[in-house]
Structures are given as structure tokens and as C-alpha cells.
Write a protein that holds these residues in place. Structure first.
Motif, PDB file in Angstrom:
ATOM      1  N   ASN A  52      51.287  28.190  40.410  1.00  0.00           N
ATOM      2  CA  ASN A  52      51.965  29.221  39.610  1.00  0.00           C
ATOM      3  C   ASN A  52      51.862  29.009  38.099  1.00  0.00           C
ATOM      4  OD1 ASN A  52      52.546  30.719  41.840  1.00  0.00           O
ATOM      5  ND2 ASN A  52      54.736  30.281  41.855  1.00  0.00           N
ATOM      6  N   ILE A  65      53.751  40.234  35.353  1.00  0.00           N
ATOM      7  CA  ILE A  65      53.996  39.571  36.636  1.00  0.00           C
ATOM      8  C   ILE A  65      55.499  39.580  36.903  1.00  0.00           C
ATOM      9  CG2 ILE A  65      53.738  37.443  37.975  1.00  0.00           C
ATOM     10  CD1 ILE A  65      51.496  36.654  35.998  1.00  0.00           C
ATOM     11  N   VAL A 113      50.183  29.916  34.784  1.00  0.00           N
ATOM     12  CA  VAL A 113      49.560  31.168  34.356  1.00  0.00           C
ATOM     13  C   VAL A 113      48.493  30.820  33.321  1.00  0.00           C
ATOM     14  CG1 VAL A 113      49.977  33.362  33.203  1.00  0.00           C
ATOM     15  CG2 VAL A 113      51.657  32.467  34.811  1.00  0.00           C
ATOM     16  N   SER A 170      54.366  29.243  33.056  1.00  0.00           N
ATOM     17  CA  SER A 170      54.455  29.527  34.488  1.00  0.00           C
ATOM     18  C   SER A 170      55.414  30.694  34.649  1.00  0.00           C
ATOM     19  CB  SER A 170      54.953  28.305  35.266  1.00  0.00           C
ATOM     20  OG  SER A 170      56.230  27.909  34.810  1.00  0.00           O
ATOM     21  N   VAL A 171      55.442  31.257  35.848  1.00  0.00           N
ATOM     22  CA  VAL A 171      56.295  32.419  36.086  1.00  0.00           C
ATOM     23  C   VAL A 171      57.711  31.911  36.335  1.00  0.00           C
ATOM     24  CG1 VAL A 171      56.547  34.571  37.366  1.00  0.00           C
ATOM     25  CG2 VAL A 171      54.306  33.513  37.165  1.00  0.00           C
ATOM     26  N   ILE A 173      46.802  33.486  38.056  1.00  0.00           N
ATOM     27  CA  ILE A 173      47.880  32.637  38.589  1.00  0.00           C
ATOM     28  C   ILE A 173      47.251  31.567  39.474  1.00  0.00           C
ATOM     29  CG2 ILE A 173      50.020  32.563  39.904  1.00  0.00           C
ATOM     30  CD1 ILE A 173      50.367  35.541  39.306  1.00  0.00           C
TER      31      ILE A 173
END
Length: 863
Positions: free
Chosen positions: A424, A517, A426, A445-446, A375
Motif C-alpha cells: 500500500n 484513492i 503509493v 501510503s493510503v 499502489i
């Protein structure tokens, strides 16, 4: 045997080479076209054959002349060389001089009866060619002639429709044809079967080869220049050039077997793959042997990826069963049938991918990587991570020297500069790949969200989670953030997620479809923010009165009332108003404990929140970083589901939420369909100020205050019933043969009438107060008797004219309604209409040749 699409592209390329070809990676003015049309233009351009213009445009709306189309006809008919030999020959047309570039093409096309002149003896080579003329020539090239039934051009247009030549084109027969539409229609023609008129049978007979296969125009007129069915085994970048290594899968097609092939600088793949994304795909290759480079690849294979518990392999039959579907094993299968070296069975908890060729055969199986990505914290010349995960070479990421090391970064389907790496993101990091020191793949991304339904544990560790009804295993190396994604220093344990049952979490899946995650809380800058429009306010007594209750319309279209934790949120009357757009978070008691005003209204116009005339502390509830989200919306594009905001094209997807305050039309706030927003934006004649929150080019939230009614998308429904439910008016409607029930938002519709309607916030709304068809008010002269029906062309003839339907045309049959009072019936095509029927029709405002609604009124007793 039919040639593949790649051959078609090659031929189309020849069809359009009117002059010296220009080579460009893309054109600046084709983004608004449909994806299929864009693909045709881009592929032709990738073949270095069709020109754009010096300013970087393609001008798809420009027209084509009769002379240019004569050339198309000759080359498509396999007579391009013969036509060139006739360039110096005198023409029978008075305005076609010898030795003009087009003379030979016009002469030969005329000799084949593909094109004709005018009664005055002219050809008018520089006149624009109409759609009717283009369609006529294309159909004639296939072998059809004036023996087709019906008057011209209806006869040829109907046949073109039956052959799917015009299926992706909307046109006025007499209008000049555009470059884009000619490309689309020519492409379809090349795949059509050629015919010959048989005097004995008095019909057109399809041509077949010795094996009984129908012969297409491509088969008859052209030889393939494509290297077919190659397996891409590797790719590499060296000295400014990408190369791929290929393996033959057909022993009769092995000229390039085992070779490394350079890709042309403007090479393209049919599935928009990057060069490194071709790995393990089966492709057809257009190879320029003179320049020794690949111009274009047509991807033929597909991939199927499912859990191990859904896999079976029968060694005796050499047959795979994947998620219930059977696949044979390809002769050239490589590797282990169970996806990894030494494996003798599938792991139920594993995640496997099958590579499938055109013949539905599996040629490779792999087990997906179960490691957790890194991350990103930030990139400022050096890369820092919030957590390295445990994938591959992620532990080397922070050691990369971006000045001296060669680094390839892939993000969002493109190769980008390292500075594009954002917080953030990934990432998966691999050393020494594709000719680079490091390859960084940004997997996203998360930001994926869903409701945590349940979870399973083992010794306190969570082994699987169920999110929005779907179960996922949890990766061995897992990460959790409980502070809005600021850091990920916790694990996915029962203790850390037990308070979030039934609540929204944000998560990320690794390559093996495992949750690796989690951010506890709803999305929105990685936080647990909830977005909505204020629909009501409650106050605590005082002077001024403090707001202690807020009712909000949320993304799901429902209204929820929240108490306000007034110790944390101190906002007073006149500082917050109904119809304003906010985001907020709630505490364990479901009370609002933080709030941000995103947009307000001033005289019904959306504005950036302001502290003017308010307590200075109100500034605590404004995020100045959101100012960029308030601006001008100027256009929309329904083909690509995009809007133009502040000069940028942004895309809406199924996660986008659109709020309409409704104050502009004296109505309630509502959540509206994305399609309605785009259609409305497409018809704007001036700028409208709105709030658009987006990330990269993806729209997350839209807030506006306007009368959003789709002007281009017409939706018709037949009203079957009106009734009451919980004291409210409800309606049952028929939508293309399916009964649906909705609460009524505005005017109560009349039973058995047809309305142009919309559904917003799960409520039925009539777009116009008048019904479009009232079965009890049908007057003579509002309908016509059907004189003829062309079912293949989806058309009916009334009052001496042909009326055409398309894929969006709605048809209802009221015959039984007038006969014995039965419910009207939905019909899917004009096949339900017969000669002698009485039919009412509503035309398309934007395309007068197309009917939006047919209503069969046979049996009506009209005055």
C-alpha cells in the motif's frame, strides 16, 4: 547590507576550528537537541570545520575553555591572522607561556579588552568559561563596553538579551558554557549590529555604511565566500557523485552560471532537501574552488500551491495575485505565466504552484500533475502492484529488472533500498531520470482519514467529495477498495460511497490535490477499525454470561455505547474487563461485529493479551502480531516530540492518540495530550510497560496505565468563575488573556486563584490540590518591592537580585482587584511591571534564574 545566513555559517565554522577538522555526516548524540541547534551543528559539520569525536558523537554538553574562547573572539573580531602572528610573543599573564597555540589569541583578545585576567595576574587558559563570561565577550566584540548600565554581569546579560543573543539559550550565568549553546549564541552575535561609544552623546552609536545600512559583525569583519542567488535547474547522479546544474539570477553574481557542480559527499541543504529535491529552488552556494565541489546550499526560495480559482495574473502590471496575496513577476521569470505551454488562463479546477524568491517575486509557475500513482502490493526482488494508476511510467514498474537496472527509490525523505517498498505504498515511477534507469518516488501510503460530509456526481461518477469540511475534486483515474485495502478494483462512484455519508473514510491525494484513492472505512491497517478503552460492559444472562454491550472511550475523548453482534463476537465475562484496550469494527446497524484485544492489565501493569484461564476460542480475539507493540517506555524528548520505546525513538504527531486507563491512580480512563505524555516520559527514572502502535517511526496509538502529570511543562491559569451546567461543575479560566470554559474533572478551584492545571478529555484538572497563588492569603514576606525594571532584558530587580522572564513566563496583575474588586488582568511581558510595584514570583524548578509566574500584588493589605 546584511549578509545571508550562509555567510554566518561560514564564519561560525571558522570560529570553531580549534584543531584538525573531522568530517561526518551526522552525530549520534544530537537528536535530543532543538531543531535549530541541530541545524547549526549539522551545517558546521557539513562545512567540514567543527570536529566530532572518534566514537561518532559531538558531545554538545561538553564545555569550552577560556583559551578556546579567546580564539573565537579574535576570529569573530576579524583579527585571527593578527593573533596568529603574536603566538611567539610573551604574555602579560603569568600562566600563558609564549608559543602555546593559544598565546597569540589571548594576547590580542586582551589588548582589545574583550577578555581579562584575574587579580593574581593569571588568565587560567584551561579553565572552563562560564555563560556570563561568554556573553560578556560576545557583546564586547560588537563594540559595547563597561559603560553599559548596571553591575557585571547583569549589564552584559541584559544587553545580550536585548540583542537576541541569548533568546534560544537557557542558562545559569555562573555555570560552564556548553559547546552547543556557544554555537547558538555566536550565531546570533554575528547577525547583530556593531556599535561605538560616543563621548559626546554618552551613548553607543550604531555603525552604518555609506548608504545608511547598519553594519553587522559579519559585514565589518569578514568577506563573503558564498555564490549567491542561483537557480538549480537540474540534478544528476553519476559514478557515485551527485551534481546540480545552476543558472545565475543576478548579473553581478554569475561565476557559476550554466555549470554542473559536484556535491561533496557530506553536502547538506538548509531545508534538508535531498540532491534531487533542489530542482527549481533559488540557493546560495558555498563552493570549494580547490576541490571543485559544493559543500553547502542555503535554500532561499519558497513555494505557494493553490487551486486555479485562487490565481490571477495582470499582464500590464506583470503582477500575480495568489490566494489574495500579490507578487511581482521576477525579471528572470521562465515559462508560461499560466503554468503550461499555450495556456492563456488558469483552469479553476487546476492546481498550480508558484516559485517565489526572497524578494517575494514569482520566477516560475507550473500546473501540478493530475495523474494517479500506483499502489504497491509487495516487493520480493520483483515489484508487483495492486494497481498501476496512470502516472508517467507506472506501467513499466512491474517490468523493472532490479538486478540489472539502476533504480533510485526515495521514501520518507531519504534514498532507500528497493526492499523498503511496502504494501500500500503509493508510488510515482519515472524512467531515465537523475542518471538512473528508473526513479521511484514513494509519496506515502493510503492512510489519511476523514469524515465524508458529501459528494457531487455526474452520470453516477463522483466528481468531487467534501471531507472534514474541505472539498476536493476526484481524479479522472480513481481507485476504491471496499475490503480494507486488500485490493483496489472498484471506482469512486455514487453506488460505492453512498452508504458512507457521515462516516470515516481513508483516502489519498495526488500531486494536484485531487482525491484519487479511497478506502471505505476508518484507518487502522487500512481498515474501518475503531480504537478505544473499555469503560463499561453489559451482559446477557447465562452461565457464563455473554457480553452484549460495550462502552468505549474513543480517540475524540467521548464515550460511546455499542451493542455487540453476539453471533459474530462471542466473548464472556472475565474474558474482557474495564480499562482494557481494544479495536473493533461495526456493521450497518452500528453493532460491533469484530473485535481485537490489543492490551490488558495485570496488577495495573500493561501486558500482552493472554488466553490463560479463558475459553480457548478467546484466541480468536487476539492478534499475535501486536505483541511487538507492548514493551518498555524509557524516555521522552519534548524538543522533537518523541518517546523512546524498546530502544527506538518514535515521533508523535497531531494524529497520535494517547489513552490512559487511569486504574493506576483510581481514576477514569482518559485521552491525554501528547505533550503531557512526552514530558512525563522525559522525567522517567525507570522503564514503564506500555502499548505503542507505530508505523515506521510514527506513533499512531499509545495505551498506558499510569499517573501521567507533566512535570516539566507548567501551565498556569487564573480562575474567573465557577458554575453549574447540566448538573456538572464547570469553570471559566483565563489562559494568557483568553477566557476558556471547561467541565471540572476533580477539585473545584477557587475563584480568582491561580492554579497549575491540565486539560484532558476536555476537562479541567488541577495538577496539585493547592493553588499556586491565593489572592486572599498573601502574607508579608511572600512578595517584594520592584527596585528596577529592564524591559529589554525582560527582567526585574527585587531584594537586590535580578529575576528574569522568558517566553513561557506568565504574568497576572491584581492591582485593580485589590483596589476596586475588578478581575485581574493578564500581562504579556514585564513591561507591565513598574518600579515600586509589589510582586510575587514563582521560580522555575529546573532553571533557578527564570521565573515561571509573576503576580503583581500592588495594593494588597498583607499582614
Amino acid at each position: 547590507m546584511n549578509k545571508k545566513l550562509l555567510t554566518a555559517l561560514l564564519v561560525l565554522a571558522m570560529l570553531f576550528s580549534f584543531g584538525t577538522a573531522a568530517f561526518a555526516a551526522t552525530f549520534s548524540d544530537i537528536a535530543d537537541l532543538s531543531k535549530d541547534t541541530q541545524a547549526s551543528i549539522a551545517k558546521l559539520n557539513a562545512l567540514n570545520i567543527i570536529n566530532g569525536y572518534p566514537d561518532g558523537t559531538f558531545k554538545p554538553a561538553n564545555n569550552i575553555t577560556r583559551a578556546e574562547f579567546a580564539k573565537i573572539a579574535c576570529i569573530a573580531g576579524g583579527m585571527g591572522t593578527s593573533a596568529e602572528m603574536l603566538q611567539g610573543t610573551a604574555s602579560r599573564f603569568s600562566d600563558v607561556a609564549a608559543s602555546q597555540w593559544y598565546t597569540g589569541y589571548i594576547n590580542l583578545a586582551n589588548s582589545q579588552n574583550w577578555v581579562k585576567g584575574y587579580p593574581d595576574g593569571t588568565f587560567r587558559p584551561n579553565n572552563q568559561i562560564s555563560y556570563a563570561e561568554v556573553i560578556t565577550v560576545l557583546v564586547r566584540i560588537l563594540g559595547y563596553n563597561d559603560n553599559l548600565p548596571g553591575p557585571w554581569p547583569v549589564d552584559y546579560i541584559a544587553k545580550a538579551g536585548a540583542l537576541d543573543i541569548t533568546k534560544n539559550v537557557s542558562f545559569n550565568a555562573n555555570a560552564p558554557a556548553t559547546r552547543a549553546d556557544v554555537a547558538v549564541m555566536a550565531d546570533e552575535t554575528l547577525d547583530a549590529t556593531i556599535v561605538k561609544w560616543d563621548n559626546d552623546t554618552q551613548d553607543f552609536e550604531k555603525k552604518e555604511d555609506r548608504k545608511g545600512n547598519e553594519i553587522t559583525l559579519l559585514d565589518d569583519a569578514f568577506d563573503t565566500a558564498v555564490n549567491e542567488d542561483y537557480w538549480v535547474t537540474d540534478s544528476e547522479y553519476d559514478n557515485g557523485v551527485w551534481s546540480i546544474k545552476v543558472k545565475a539570477t543576478d548579473e553581478d553574481e554569475d561565476a557559476l552560471d550554466g555549470k554542473w557542480l559536484d556535491l561533496n559527499a557530506n553536502w547538506m541543504a538548509s531545508d534538508a532537501s535531498l540532491a534531487n529535491g533542489l530542482g527549481d529552488k533559488i540557493v546560495d552556494i558555498l563552493y570549494d574552488s580547490d576541490e571543485e565541489e559544493v559543500l553547502y546550499t542555503e535554500v532561499l526560495s519558497t513555494r505557494v500551491t493553490v487551486d486555479g480559482e485562487d490565481w490571477e495574473y495582470d499582464k500590464n502590471k506583470e503582477e500575480f495575485k495568489i490566494d489574495g496575496t500579490k507578487y511581482d513577476k521576477a525579471d528572470y521569470f521562465t515559462g508560461n505565466e499560466y503554468g503550461e505551454t499555450g495556456a492563456t488562463a488558469y483552469d479553476d479546477d487546476g492546481y498550480y504552484r508558484a516559485y517565489v524568491n526572497e524578494d517575494k517575486e514569482v520566477y516560475k509557475v507550473s500546473r501540478r500533475n493530475e495523474k494517479t500513482p500506483a499502489i504497491v502490493e509487495e516487493f520480493d526482488g520483483e515489484l508487483t502492484l495492486k494497481d498501476p494508476g496512470d502516472f508517467g511510467d507506472n506501467d513499466q514498474a512491474e517490468k523493472i529488472d532490479f538486478k540489472d537496472d539502476t533504480v533510485l527509490v526515495e521514501k520518507g525523505g531519504a534514498f532507500v533500498e528497493p526492499k523498503a517498498l511496502a504494501e500500500n505504498d503509493v508510488i510515482y515511477v519515472t524512467e531515465d531520470l537523475y542518471g538512473y534507469d528508473y526513479y521511484i518516488e514513494v509519496a506515502g501510503s493510503v492512510n489519511k482519514t476523514g469524515k465524508l460530509d458529501s459528494y457531487k456526481t455526474n452520470n453516477g461518477n463522483v466528481t468531487s467529495v467534501r471531507i472534514d469540511g474541505t472539498s476536493y475534486d476526484v481524479a479522472e483515474y480513481d481507485l476504491l477498495s471496499d475490503n480494507e485495502g486488500k485490493d483496489f478494483n472498484k471506482a469512486i462512484t455514487e453506488k460505492n460511497i453512498e452508504d458512507f455519508d457521515g462516516k470515516t473514510i481513508t483516502y489519498f491525494l495526488n500531486k494536484a490535490n485531487q482525491v484519487c484513492i479511497i478506502i471505505t472505512g476508518e484507518a487502522g491497517e487500512g481498515s474501518n477499525r475503531i480504537y478505544g478503552v473499555i469503560t463499561d460492559l453489559g451482559y446477557r444472562y447465562g452461565n457464563p454470561a455473554k457480553i452484549n454491550e460495550i462502552k468505549v472511550l474513543k480517540a475524540d475523548g467521548k464515550e460511546t455505547t455499542y451493542d455487540v453482534d453476539t453471533d459474530e463476537v462471542e466473548i464472556y465475562e472475565d474474558e474482557l474487563n474495564i480499562d482494557e484496550f481494544i479495536k473493533f469494527a461495526v456493521n450497518a446497524d452500528n453493532d460491533i461485529d469484530s473485535l481485537t484485544v490489543l492490551a490488558q492489565l495485570n496488577d495495573d501493569e500493561v501486558i500482552v493479551p493472554t488466553t490463560a484461564g479463558k475459553d480457548p476460542d478467546f484466541d480468536d480475539y487476539i492478534d499475535t502480531d501486536n505483541d511487538e507493540y507492548v514493551g518498555d517506555l524509557t524516555d521522552g524528548n519534548s524538543d522533537n516530540n518523541r518517546i523512546r520505546f524498546e530502544g527506538k525513538w518514535l515521533t508523535l504527531d497531531d494524529k497520535t492518540v494517547v489513552f490512559n486507563a487511569g486504574r493506576f491512580i483510581d481514576d477514569d480512563a482518559e485521552v491525554i495530550d501528547n505533550d503531557d505524555l512526552v514530558d512525563w516520559a522525559e522525567d522517567l527514572t525507570g522503564a514503564v510497560t506500555v502499548y505503542v502502535e507505530y508505523s515506521n517511526s510514527k506513533v499512531e496509538y499509545v495505551y498506558l496505565n499510569d499517573d501521567v502529570t507533566s512535570a516539566t511543562a507548567v501551565d498556569y491559569a487564573l480562575v474567573l468563575d465557577n458554575y453549574k451546567k447540566s448538573g456538572k461543575d464547570w469553570v471559566e479560566i483565563d489562559v494568557k488573556g483568553t477566557a476558556q470554559n471547561y467541565e471540572v474533572k476533580n477539585n473545584i478551584p477557587v475563584e480568582y486563584a491561580i492554579y497549575d492545571y491540565s486539560i484532558s478529555s476536555n476537562k479541567f484538572s488541577v495538577k496539585n490540590t493547592d493553588m499556586v497563588f491565593d489572592p486572599e492569603d498573601v502574607t508579608a514576606g511572600s512578595y517584594y518591592e520592584v527596585e528596577d525594571v529592564d524591559r529589554s532584558g525582560n527582567a526585574i530587580k527585587m531584594d537586590g537580585e535580578w529575576f528574569y522572564g522568558d517566553a513561557d513566563t506568565i504574568i497576572y496583575d491584581y492591582t485593580d482587584y485589590y483596589d476596586d474588586g475588578d478581575d485581574p488582568l493578564y500581562a504579556s511581558s514585564v513591561r507591565a511591571i513598574s518600579k515600586g510595584d509589589l510582586v510575587f514570583a514563582i521560580m522555575d524548578d529546573k532553571d533557578p534564574d527564570v521565573v515561571n509566574l509573576f503576580v503583581i500584588v500592588t495594593g494588597v493589605d498583607a499582614e
